[in-house]
Design a protein around this motif. Structure first.
Motif, PDB file in Angstrom:
ATOM      1  N   GLU A 153      45.778  41.448  41.965  1.00 53.45           N
ATOM      2  CA  GLU A 153      46.440  40.380  41.234  1.00 53.45           C
ATOM      3  C   GLU A 153      47.072  39.355  42.167  1.00 53.45           C
ATOM      4  O   GLU A 153      47.061  38.155  41.885  1.00 53.45           O
ATOM      5  N   SER A 154      47.604  39.808  43.301  1.00 54.54           N
ATOM      6  CA  SER A 154      48.259  38.882  44.230  1.00 54.54           C
ATOM      7  C   SER A 154      47.264  37.844  44.760  1.00 54.54           C
ATOM      8  O   SER A 154      47.557  36.643  44.794  1.00 54.54           O
ATOM      9  N   LEU A 208      46.303  35.439  41.962  1.00 56.64           N
ATOM     10  CA  LEU A 208      47.365  34.462  41.711  1.00 56.64           C
ATOM     11  C   LEU A 208      47.333  33.340  42.755  1.00 56.64           C
ATOM     12  O   LEU A 208      47.488  32.156  42.427  1.00 56.64           O
ATOM     13  N   LYS A 251      46.758  29.397  41.768  1.00 55.87           N
ATOM     14  CA  LYS A 251      47.766  28.385  42.087  1.00 55.87           C
ATOM     15  C   LYS A 251      47.186  27.267  42.954  1.00 55.87           C
ATOM     16  O   LYS A 251      47.599  26.107  42.846  1.00 55.87           O
ATOM     17  N   SER A 281      38.649  32.164  42.052  1.00 54.48           N
ATOM     18  CA  SER A 281      39.338  32.811  40.927  1.00 54.48           C
ATOM     19  C   SER A 281      38.342  33.497  39.995  1.00 54.48           C
ATOM     20  O   SER A 281      38.538  34.650  39.587  1.00 54.48           O
ATOM     21  N   LEU A 332      47.271  42.048  33.754  1.00 55.56           N
ATOM     22  CA  LEU A 332      47.888  41.056  34.626  1.00 55.56           C
ATOM     23  C   LEU A 332      49.220  40.602  34.041  1.00 55.56           C
ATOM     24  O   LEU A 332      49.430  40.628  32.827  1.00 55.56           O
ATOM     25  N   THR A 366      50.529  35.244  36.467  1.00 56.23           N
ATOM     26  CA  THR A 366      49.139  35.109  36.929  1.00 56.23           C
ATOM     27  C   THR A 366      48.266  34.489  35.849  1.00 56.23           C
ATOM     28  O   THR A 366      47.462  33.587  36.123  1.00 56.23           O
TER      29      THR A 366
END
Length: 360
Positions: free
Chosen positions: A257-258, A261, A265, A272, A308, A312
């Motif tokens: 998930e990090s 994200l 962003k 993605s 998530l 996110t």
């Protein structure tokens, strides 16, 4: 009076004035003579029997005609005029046996009957071991739902290109017919695509479970072609670099998930989507098409399935809007509410459906 009846004293009188029981007895007696050793009968003797029985059988009672139709339907050298006469009877209990199996009936006779008689006669024909295209053309043209279904399920039936197209057109409103056509060994790749393109997803999934492994592969390839054809015009995104990046993260144990994200962003669309594909198990081309649509709902579904956090998912939604569009606060709040209300089990079912649409 025929030559045959003139050879037997009193027979013509029985034919004209005898009661049905008496005529039936005579017809059965003469038929029994035929059945004693039919394989050894010479053509001229078959003609004699044919003349006799075509005079007698129409006047016999129903039970006798049904019995004789059943017995003669199984012979390769049955009296041809008699068989044709039985096949033309309006009572399907008489006509049915010879229409289903008699090898004596030729295509011309079957086509004539198919054009003249009702659905019961057509339905009986669909059970013949072999049906030429001249017959199936009429069956598809005149047949009701049951006739067309039965014809499509007959492995010995041959269909012309026009009849095949008509079958597929009718299958769009008939799931059972779709399954029958989808299992035919003579179904071409183009016809398979045409069939699947007009079929509900639930029928497609059912079809995939009843066909052989080779046809399953063909269905997946056809669905991939349909999916590709449905993509909006314009240049396709190149995911090769993004896939290499995601693969490297996966090998290093950093795909999660990090990382997702961070990509969202930074508005790194390809990275993605490639990350979501790897994390969810949904094919990249399908996921790209889903998320490139006019709604961001697939992002909410994937986010819920992958568990998530909202930050996110929010970043992915903003990425979906793009750097040059700023959504209203109310739109983002509505997305958050929808995401919160989405049940994980529901999201899992939807994603499983997407996975099952994959091509190999």
């Amino acid at each position: 009076m025929t030559v045959a009846t003139s050879l037997i004293p009193g027979l013509d009188d029985i034919v004209k004035r005898g009661d049905p029981r008496r005529r039936g007895e005579i017809a059965r007696a003469i038929s029994d003579l035929f059945f004693q050793d039919p394989e050894r009968l010479r053509p001229e003797l078959i003609d004699l029997f044919d003349n006799l029985l075509t005079d007698l059988v129409p006047h016999a009672e129903l039970a006798s005609r049904i019995d004789l139709a059943e017995r003669f339907s199984r012979l390769n050298n049955a009296p041809p005029h008699l068989v044709n006469q039985l096949a033309h009877e309006n009572d399907i209990m008489v006509a049915g046996p010879v229409l289903r199996r008699s090898p004596v009936l030729d295509d011309a006779a079957l086509v004539e009957i198919a054009r003249l008689k009702g659905q019961g006669h057509l339905l009986a024909m669909t059970e013949r071991p072999v049906l030429s295209s001249v017959i199936t053309d009429v069956l598809v043209e005149r047949g009701d739902r049951d006739v067309v279904r039965r014809a499509a399920g007959n492995a010995g039936a041959v269909f012309s290109p026009g009849s095949y197209s008509e079958l597929i057109k009718r299958a769009a409103q008939d799931g059972v017919l779709t399954l029958k056509i989808g299992q035919r060994s003579d179904l071409s790749g183009e016809n398979l695509k045409e069939l699947l393109d007009g079929t509900l997803d639930v029928i497609r999934r059912r079809l995939s479970t009843v066909v052989n492994p080779v046809r399953q592969v063909e269905i997946k390839r056809a669905m991939a072609a349909i999916e590709e054809a449905a993509l909006p015009p314009g240049p396709r995104r190149d995911y090769s670099g993004a896939q290499r990046t995601v693969l490297a993260l996966h090998r290093e144990g950093h795909l999660g998930e990090s990382a997702l994200l961070g990509f969202a962003k930074a508005h790194k669309y390809e990275e993605s989507i490639a990350s979501l594909s790897a994390m969810s198990g949904v094919r990249l081309s399908i996921l790209d098409r889903l998320i490139a649509g006019d709604r961001y709902d697939p992002i909410l579904v994937l986010g819920r399935m992958l568990n998530l956090g909202w930050p996110t998912v929010r970043a992915l939604v903003l990425m979906w809007y793009g750097p040059h569009r700023t959504p209203a606060d109310a739109d983002i709040e509505q997305a958050r509410v929808n995401f919160t209300r989405l049940m994980p089990a529901t999201a899992e079912r939807v994603v499983n459906f997407w996975r099952n649409r994959q091509a190999i």
